[in-house]
Design an enzyme around this catalytic site. Structure first.
Site, PDB file in Angstrom:
ATOM      1  N   ASP A 101       3.791   0.056 -11.250  1.00 28.01           N
ATOM      2  CA  ASP A 101       2.897   1.215 -10.612  1.00 28.01           C
ATOM      3  C   ASP A 101       3.604   2.109  -9.812  1.00 28.01           C
ATOM      4  OD1 ASP A 101       3.910  -0.408  -8.383  1.00 28.01           O
ATOM      5  OD2 ASP A 101       2.054  -1.561  -8.180  1.00 28.01           O
ATOM      6  N   GLU A 123       3.249  -5.671 -16.950  1.00 28.89           N
ATOM      7  CA  GLU A 123       2.191  -5.789 -15.726  1.00 28.89           C
ATOM      8  C   GLU A 123       0.990  -4.963 -15.597  1.00 28.89           C
ATOM      9  OE1 GLU A 123       4.162  -7.406 -11.555  1.00 28.89           O
ATOM     10  OE2 GLU A 123       3.560  -5.002 -11.583  1.00 28.89           O
ATOM     11  N   GLU A 137       0.251   3.308  -5.274  1.00 33.89           N
ATOM     12  CA  GLU A 137       0.401   2.533  -6.481  1.00 33.89           C
ATOM     13  C   GLU A 137      -1.049   2.327  -7.362  1.00 33.89           C
ATOM     14  OE1 GLU A 137       3.976   1.717  -3.877  1.00 33.89           O
ATOM     15  OE2 GLU A 137       1.730   2.008  -3.399  1.00 33.89           O
ATOM     16  N   HIS A 218       7.873  -2.743   3.161  1.00 31.86           N
ATOM     17  CA  HIS A 218       8.089  -1.434   2.857  1.00 31.86           C
ATOM     18  C   HIS A 218       7.060  -0.539   2.437  1.00 31.86           C
ATOM     19  CE1 HIS A 218       7.744  -3.162  -1.141  1.00 31.86           C
ATOM     20  NE2 HIS A 218       7.497  -1.950  -1.739  1.00 31.86           N
ATOM     21  N   ARG A 220       4.049   1.710   2.097  1.00 26.23           N
ATOM     22  CA  ARG A 220       3.920   3.322   2.600  1.00 26.23           C
ATOM     23  C   ARG A 220       2.385   3.050   3.560  1.00 26.23           C
ATOM     24  NH1 ARG A 220       5.765   8.019   0.107  1.00 26.23           N
ATOM     25  NH2 ARG A 220       7.333   7.635  -1.542  1.00 26.23           N
ATOM     26  N   HIS A 250      14.515  -2.416   4.367  1.00 30.40           N
ATOM     27  CA  HIS A 250      14.573  -1.454   3.347  1.00 30.40           C
ATOM     28  C   HIS A 250      15.034  -0.443   3.919  1.00 30.40           C
ATOM     29  CE1 HIS A 250      12.656   1.305   0.478  1.00 30.40           C
ATOM     30  NE2 HIS A 250      12.230   0.120  -0.267  1.00 30.40           N
TER      31      HIS A 250
END
Length: 381
Positions: A101, A123, A137, A218, A220, A250
């Site tokens: 994604d 996936e 994503e 991590h 967003r 990260h």
């Protein structure tokens, strides 16, 4: 119908999670004479990607090297779409394969679609049902799903999500998740050569006798208040004498600035540089619980019998929640701490998660994908 020449498959990826989930497929394609496998990396993540490439022995045929500090999503999308398009014009692949994604996956699929090249999605079918969680994503994978030729769904839940979107059932195949293939591979390598993951020895010695909580973060959608809350929850966890937190931080400054400010110098917290894949597998092994907002950890940790608490409001991997291997806790400080302490103090609660069946596969996904691809193109072994 058999063909006399190998089918050229261009495998496109750009981040560490994509590399982990695609290197078993790349290896299977390269070992199969029916295919000519070419690899293009965008390097959407640079250093973390390169670690996986080195361990897996993959030398990309094309490297776009697009990573820049704090670049916007629209700027990243533009450079990915044009760069991947140039690679496809040069390679003229028969098929393009993407995973998951990311912006790289979405742009790889779109560039292939613009050239009428079939796209195969590893996936496929993950859905949270909320286009802003995870962001971006959720929309990336929906875009890929709208144009993919073959959908390699990790679970029946993912397959059903695609069927609800009117994808042809004949195009959807449940294969399990290739991350389990990768974890089995690297675990076997570590067993043969423990030095591959010996870099955590200092941390293990420092926290000997303590109950280790592994943390990754991590996403967003957690930038800002979410990260502040996660940092505060970790402070409270680390105040407990029998607990230690191991947190590979990260590289994104939206994560790093918050965590370094809030957690640096705490006796029971180890803030580490991002771990390469063998060392991350080792962290999964030594942790009692994983606290994460990552997608992949929701699949990997249960394979080693480790409960996962997910610091998100929704997950596109509801199979883990349904099976009992994962639990959504969001970013509320009190809830995170309470859920962790419950698992630490209630043996029955811990065992119910640790012993739950992992719904994400048995480690044969890459081979299944290659055979399904061979069947699709009508090649005979």
């Amino acid at each position: 119908m058999s063909v006399s020449h190998p089918l050229k498959v261009l495998v496109v990826f750009g981040t560490r999670p994509e590399a982990i989930k695609l290197f078993p497929v790349v290896a299977a394609l390269k070992a199969d004479a029916r295919f000519d496998c070419r690899v293009c990396v965008s390097a959407q993540h640079r250093g973390m990607l390169d670690q996986v490439l080195e361990i897996a022995g993959i030398v990309p045929d094309h490297d776009l090297d697009v990573m820049k500090p704090d670049q916007s999503l629209d700027a990243l999308t533009a450079v990915l779409l044009t760069g991947l398009g140039r690679v496809m014009d040069a390679e003229k692949p028969d098929r393009v394969m993407v995973q998951g994604d990311t912006a790289t996956a979405m742009c790889g699929a779109l560039a292939a679609y613009y050239r009428k090249i079939p796209v195969d999605h590893v996936e496929a079918g993950l859905r949270s049902g909320n286009i802003y969680h995870p962001w971006p994503e959720e929309v990336n994978r929906k875009i890929i799903g709208s144009m993919a030729s073959l959908h390699f769904a990790p679970t029946d839940v993912s397959r059903e999500a695609l069927l609800r979107e009117n994808v042809d059932p004949a195009r959807v195949h449940v294969t399990g998740n290739t991350v389990i293939d990768a974890l089995h591979w690297v675990s076997a390598r570590i067993a043969e050569n423990p030095d591959m993951a010996s870099g955590l020895a200092v941390v293990e010695a420092r926290f000997a006798g303590k109950r280790i909580i592994g943390v990754t973060s991590h996403r967003r959608e957690n930038f800002g208040d979410g990260m502040e809350n996660i940092a505060e929850a970790i402070r409270r966890l680390a105040a407990r004498p029998d607990v230690a937190v191991v947190f590979p931080v990260h590289l994104n400054p939206n994560v790093r600035k918050v965590m370094n400010t809030a957690l640096a110098g705490l006796d029971n917290v180890a803030l580490l540089e991002p771990l390469d894949y063998p060392h991350f597998a080792r962290l999964l092994g030594i942790a009692e619980i994983m606290l994460t907002d990552s997608g992949g950890v929701q699949e990997e940790a249960p394979a080693l019998g480790k409960p996962v608490l997910v610091m998100r409001e929704t997950t596109e991997r509801p199979e883990g929640v349904a099976a009992g291997t994962a639990r959504l806790v969001g970013t509320d400080v009190t809830r995170i701490v309470t859920e962790i302490f419950t698992l630490l103090d209630d043996k029955a609660a811990y065992e119910s998660m640790a012993r739950a069946h992992n719904p994400f596969g048995d480690g044969t996904s890459a081979r299944q994908i290659v055979e399904l691809l061979a069947n699709e193109i009508g090649q005979e072994a």
